[in-house]
Scaffold this active site. Sequence first.
Site, PDB file in Angstrom:
ATOM      1  N   SER A  57       0.791  -1.233   0.000  1.00  0.00           N
ATOM      2  CA  SER A  57       0.000   0.000   0.000  1.00  0.00           C
ATOM      3  C   SER A  57       0.820   1.277   0.000  1.00  0.00           C
ATOM      4  CB  SER A  57      -0.974   0.016   1.190  1.00  0.00           C
ATOM      5  OG  SER A  57      -2.146  -0.685   0.858  1.00  0.00           O
ATOM      6  N   LYS A  60      -0.246   3.593  -2.679  1.00  0.00           N
ATOM      7  CA  LYS A  60      -1.275   4.621  -2.557  1.00  0.00           C
ATOM      8  C   LYS A  60      -0.680   6.026  -2.422  1.00  0.00           C
ATOM      9  CE  LYS A  60      -4.851   1.581  -0.659  1.00  0.00           C
ATOM     10  NZ  LYS A  60      -4.215   0.307  -0.314  1.00  0.00           N
ATOM     11  N   SER A 117      -6.485   2.922   4.153  1.00  0.00           N
ATOM     12  CA  SER A 117      -5.827   2.136   3.106  1.00  0.00           C
ATOM     13  C   SER A 117      -6.863   1.343   2.326  1.00  0.00           C
ATOM     14  CB  SER A 117      -4.758   1.205   3.688  1.00  0.00           C
ATOM     15  OG  SER A 117      -3.773   0.902   2.732  1.00  0.00           O
ATOM     16  N   LYS A 220       2.869   6.625   5.174  1.00  0.00           N
ATOM     17  CA  LYS A 220       2.001   5.531   4.728  1.00  0.00           C
ATOM     18  C   LYS A 220       2.607   4.178   5.053  1.00  0.00           C
ATOM     19  CE  LYS A 220      -1.694   4.034   2.659  1.00  0.00           C
ATOM     20  NZ  LYS A 220      -1.643   2.827   3.528  1.00  0.00           N
TER      21      LYS A 220
END
Length: 399
Positions: A57, A60, A117, A220
Amino acid sequence: MKIAGHALARCAAGLAIALVMAGMARPALAGPELVFEIETGRVLHAEQAHELWSPASLTKMMTALVTFRAIEAGELTLKSPVRVTGNAVSTPPSKMGYPAGSVMTVDNALKMVVVRSANDIAVALGEAVAGSETAFVDRMNQEAARLGMTNTNFVNPHGLHDEAQYTTARDMAVLVRALRRDFGQYAGYFSTEAIAFGEDQLIPSYNLLLGRFAGADGMKTGFVCASGFNLAATATRDGRTLASIVMGTASQKARAEESAVLLEDGFTKGPATDRAPTLDAVPGPADADGVPADLRPVVCTEEARAARWDGRDVDGNIVFDSGLIGTMEREPRAVRVGLGGAEGESRTAIVVGDEVFEPFPVPLPRPERPSLASDAEMDEYRLRPGFEAPVPEPRPESG
């Protein structure tokens, strides 16, 4: 004898898990790591910086950057509509679970993508920006090339595992710096501690440094079985911002503690000298065999999952061994998200069978609570009472 890079990673990951199971305080790092200064781009420390890895992730962050770029170009605004499509609904967890046809603002979609997420909303956001998921992924790769992310390839906007989706610690550092340097006005998305929705639903950030490590202000997390536990983290002290990239650790706890150690060491050593390499010249060899690491055989076994739960308190909360990470003795600071409030026309293409139709304005449904995860998913994602409740174990292949 020459050992392939991903084989080394597997060995290191196995060692990390073995150490956790043995009860040692700080498990060994299984993968790449890098620390650098945001302002200068100078690297303070790097290991395996060019090793190919699944971003999970961390992907992202590029989804967000492409969205920011589209806003900058005047293609849409933070109030533009993001419509949840059937394609978005079909994306595996983690997800918000809104039904097809639901509409939210770009602003709320970004919060769900960064904090929760949410894979379904990452797809919906990409479709809203570029018209289709495929077109959005093209933009992601164009942006990666423009930034000089020379060993990165994206195939989706959420980070669920695909052997063709890979990156390096060095490339993720380039992305982090671009986000902080070029789109600093949006830094608040990455420092958000939690999102609230519905009547009483609270989803905390998986970045366990927020509110617990001095100066932490982003960015993140990422986790799929192939990648292990990744974290891109930033912290600011006395006007100086450092960022760390940690990939392939054995647990949420390990990635947070390793990131804290790297950042603390960077602050302690002080500003980089002119002799320190920039991100454009990070030392170290290229990936040995050009094959991304695959930690699935060691990260997602039953033994590994059990090891990650060892050492938690009676409520299931992570107990950190590092004195650098404190206890959040307050509720996470949450921002509210939900449906509705969008202005303007949807840019999402309508796909029926093999035909693609031009986007058209869509009605805004009444806000409704998203569907909750299944019992099996909640076994991994459940929130427990108390201030330290928001540290669930991510579901394998959650991104």
